[in-house]
Design an enzyme around this catalytic site. Structure first.
Site, PDB file in Angstrom:
ATOM      1  N   GLY A 198       0.955  -1.339  -0.176  1.00  0.00           N
ATOM      2  CA  GLY A 198      -0.004   0.052   0.054  1.00  0.00           C
ATOM      3  C   GLY A 198       0.757   1.186   0.125  1.00  0.00           C
TER       4      GLY A 198
ATOM      5  CD  GLN B 147       9.563  -8.421  -2.624  1.00  0.00           C
ATOM      6  OE1 GLN B 147       9.579  -8.317  -1.431  1.00  0.00           O
ATOM      7  NE2 GLN B 147       9.022  -7.578  -3.494  1.00  0.00           N
TER       8      GLN B 147
ATOM      9  CB  SER C 251       5.894   3.500   0.727  1.00  0.00           C
ATOM     10  OG  SER C 251       5.168   2.498  -0.345  1.00  0.00           O
ATOM     11  NE  ARG C 252      10.659   1.007   5.081  1.00  0.00           N
ATOM     12  CZ  ARG C 252      10.432  -0.574   4.647  1.00  0.00           C
ATOM     13  NH1 ARG C 252      10.654  -0.973   3.597  1.00  0.00           N
ATOM     14  NH2 ARG C 252       9.813  -1.262   5.730  1.00  0.00           N
TER      15      ARG C 252
ATOM     16  CG  ASP D 259      11.627  -4.105  -3.433  1.00  0.00           C
ATOM     17  OD1 ASP D 259      11.753  -3.995  -2.167  1.00  0.00           O
ATOM     18  OD2 ASP D 259      10.682  -3.289  -3.613  1.00  0.00           O
TER      19      ASP D 259
ATOM     20  CD  GLN E 189       6.791  -7.894   3.691  1.00  0.00           C
ATOM     21  OE1 GLN E 189       5.989  -8.596   3.379  1.00  0.00           O
ATOM     22  NE2 GLN E 189       7.394  -6.974   2.982  1.00  0.00           N
TER      23      GLN E 189
ATOM     24  N   GLY F   3       8.603  -5.654  -8.870  1.00  0.00           N
ATOM     25  CA  GLY F   3       9.394  -4.608  -9.224  1.00  0.00           C
ATOM     26  C   GLY F   3      10.952  -4.846  -9.077  1.00  0.00           C
TER      27      GLY F   3
ATOM     28  N   GLY G  56       5.513   3.877  -9.230  1.00  0.00           N
ATOM     29  CA  GLY G  56       6.085   2.569  -9.196  1.00  0.00           C
ATOM     30  C   GLY G  56       5.216   1.541  -9.186  1.00  0.00           C
ATOM     31  CG  HIS G  57       2.977   0.711  -5.503  1.00  0.00           C
ATOM     32  ND1 HIS G  57       3.482   1.685  -4.728  1.00  0.00           N
ATOM     33  CD2 HIS G  57       3.717  -0.427  -4.847  1.00  0.00           C
ATOM     34  CE1 HIS G  57       4.177   1.341  -3.561  1.00  0.00           C
ATOM     35  NE2 HIS G  57       4.271  -0.049  -3.823  1.00  0.00           N
TER      36      HIS G  57
HETATM   37  P1  AMP Z   1       6.088  -2.453  -1.694  1.00  0.00           P
HETATM   38  O1  AMP Z   1       4.696  -1.879  -1.461  1.00  0.00           O
HETATM   39  O2  AMP Z   1       7.088  -1.326  -1.366  1.00  0.00           O
HETATM   40  O3  AMP Z   1       6.238  -3.784  -0.989  1.00  0.00           O
HETATM   41  O4  AMP Z   1       6.115  -2.968  -3.284  1.00  0.00           O
HETATM   42  C1  AMP Z   1       5.270  -3.586  -3.974  1.00  0.00           C
HETATM   43  C2  AMP Z   1       5.652  -3.781  -5.297  1.00  0.00           C
HETATM   44  O5  AMP Z   1       5.953  -2.751  -5.958  1.00  0.00           O
HETATM   45  C3  AMP Z   1       6.958  -4.560  -5.184  1.00  0.00           C
HETATM   46  O6  AMP Z   1       7.086  -5.657  -6.101  1.00  0.00           O
HETATM   47  C4  AMP Z   1       8.138  -3.606  -5.532  1.00  0.00           C
HETATM   48  O7  AMP Z   1       9.315  -4.041  -5.969  1.00  0.00           O
HETATM   49  C5  AMP Z   1       7.399  -2.558  -6.517  1.00  0.00           C
HETATM   50  N1  AMP Z   1       7.926  -1.412  -6.369  1.00  0.00           N
HETATM   51  C6  AMP Z   1       8.137  -0.417  -5.307  1.00  0.00           C
HETATM   52  N2  AMP Z   1       8.796   0.554  -5.633  1.00  0.00           N
HETATM   53  C7  AMP Z   1       8.835   0.624  -6.890  1.00  0.00           C
HETATM   54  C8  AMP Z   1       9.421   1.416  -7.822  1.00  0.00           C
HETATM   55  N3  AMP Z   1      10.010   2.606  -7.724  1.00  0.00           N
HETATM   56  N4  AMP Z   1       9.637   0.843  -9.069  1.00  0.00           N
HETATM   57  C9  AMP Z   1       8.956  -0.379  -9.664  1.00  0.00           C
HETATM   58  N5  AMP Z   1       8.343  -1.112  -8.779  1.00  0.00           N
HETATM   59  C10 AMP Z   1       8.373  -0.564  -7.446  1.00  0.00           C
END
Ligand code: AMP
Length: 283
Positions: A31, A153, A186-187, A150, A61, A147, A36-37
């Site tokens: 969320g 991941q 998000s951070r 990460d 996690q 993405g 990016g998301h």
């Molecule tokens: P998160 O909400 O941070 O767990 O991210 C959810 C998904 O979005 C993960 O697969 C991340 O790698 C991807 N993601 C987060 N930030 C980016 C970004 N800047 N560019 C591409 N994918 C992203």
């Protein structure tokens, strides 16, 4: 677009979609969604009949001293972004819906999870593998989108899908950056104005490394040293790690003679940020 909070309801929706002959894409997220998301969701929408975005801050996690309680959350904003991107359902369960109080089954992985982020976050990837396995079992998607941001991941999920025979195609998506180069996260909302400027050092230092590689440097230590030197020009930055690893097994490399991942984690003030690039020498 629907916001669904229970596993039972989501399963019945997916069953209905399947009856209508639709393929299903899943985009797992925690969320507080950004561009990016959104790029992952749009890719999923372009490749599947129906798309589920999971929006769940997964407690398993996070380590004991990490930011589980302060992690940013805004489901209304997330819903608007998902709708604009063309998603069909946001799955937004409570931790109680996802984990029975006496839940004691985990999916863990050796090797790929030990280095890079696994060094400072030793329980993180077990939490990731467990929740992603659960989401795979709940949604049973044809494709799932992750993405490159990460990168560890993504490699871990690919390995888990191979090792445990999940019948799901994993689609990796490129890093989306702010105009000045900072990888969206998000951070990033934790950063003060001064820290936000300092955070540019992550991408800047990786660019130095990337340029060296493109100029023909084959010695991983030299590339690493150049990246570290650039990071150390920023007084607010504290290095967690800088590593050049084999793109598939994530083992450190000495000589660049195949596809690699250059990855780093750097604290800017109290906020730990990650970034990376992939590189493959011309053959
Ligand atoms: P998160 O909400 O941070 O767990 O991210 C959810 C998904 O979005 C993960 O697969 C991340 O790698 C991807 N993601 C987060 N930030 C980016 C970004 N800047 N560019 C591409 N994918 C992203």
């Amino acid at each position: 677009m629907q916001i669904v909070t229970t596993i039972e309801e989501l399963r019945s929706i997916v069953k209905w979609w399947r009856g209508e002959g639709h393929s299903v894409g899943l985009v797992p997220t925690m969320g507080y969604l950004h561009e990016g998301h959104k790029s992952l969701i749009e890719k999923a929408v372009s490749e599947n009949g129906r798309v589920v975005v999971s929006d769940f801050v997964n407690p398993t996690q996070f380590g004991a001293n990490e930011d589980l309680s302060t992690y940013p959350r805004d489901i209304d904003r997330d819903a608007a972004l998902c709708e604009a991107a063309g998603a069909d359902v946001i799955f937004h369960p409570t931790p109680e819906e996802m984990y029975a109080p006496d839940s004691c089954t985990f999916v863990d992985m050796d090797r790929l999870t030990k280095g890079l982020c696994g060094k400072t976050r030793p329980t993180h990837f077990c939490g990731v593998c467990t929740v992603v396995s659960k989401l795979f079992n709940i949604v049973t998607p044809d494709r799932a989108y992750f993405g490159q941001k990460d990168a560890q991941q993504l490699a871990v999920i690919r390995r888990m899908v191979r090792d445990l025979n999940f019948n799901i195609v994993i689609v990796g998506c490129p890093i989306v950056r702010e105009q000045d180069g900072l990888a969206m996260s998000s951070r990033n909302t934790y950063l003060s104005e001064k820290e936000r400027k300092a955070a540019l050092v992550l991408h800047k230092s990786l660019t130095v490394g990337e340029e060296l590689l493109h100029a023909g440097e084959k010695d991983a230590e030299k590339v690493k040293a150049a990246i570290l030197k650039q990071i150390r020009t920023e007084p607010l930055a504290r290095v967690d790690y800088v590593e050049l690893v084999d793109a598939e097994n994530l083992e450190p490399v000495k000589k660049i003679d195949g596809p690699i991942l250059a990855a780093l984690a750097v604290y800017i003030g109290k906020t730990r940020l990650i970034d990376n690039f992939s590189y493959a020498p011309e053959t």
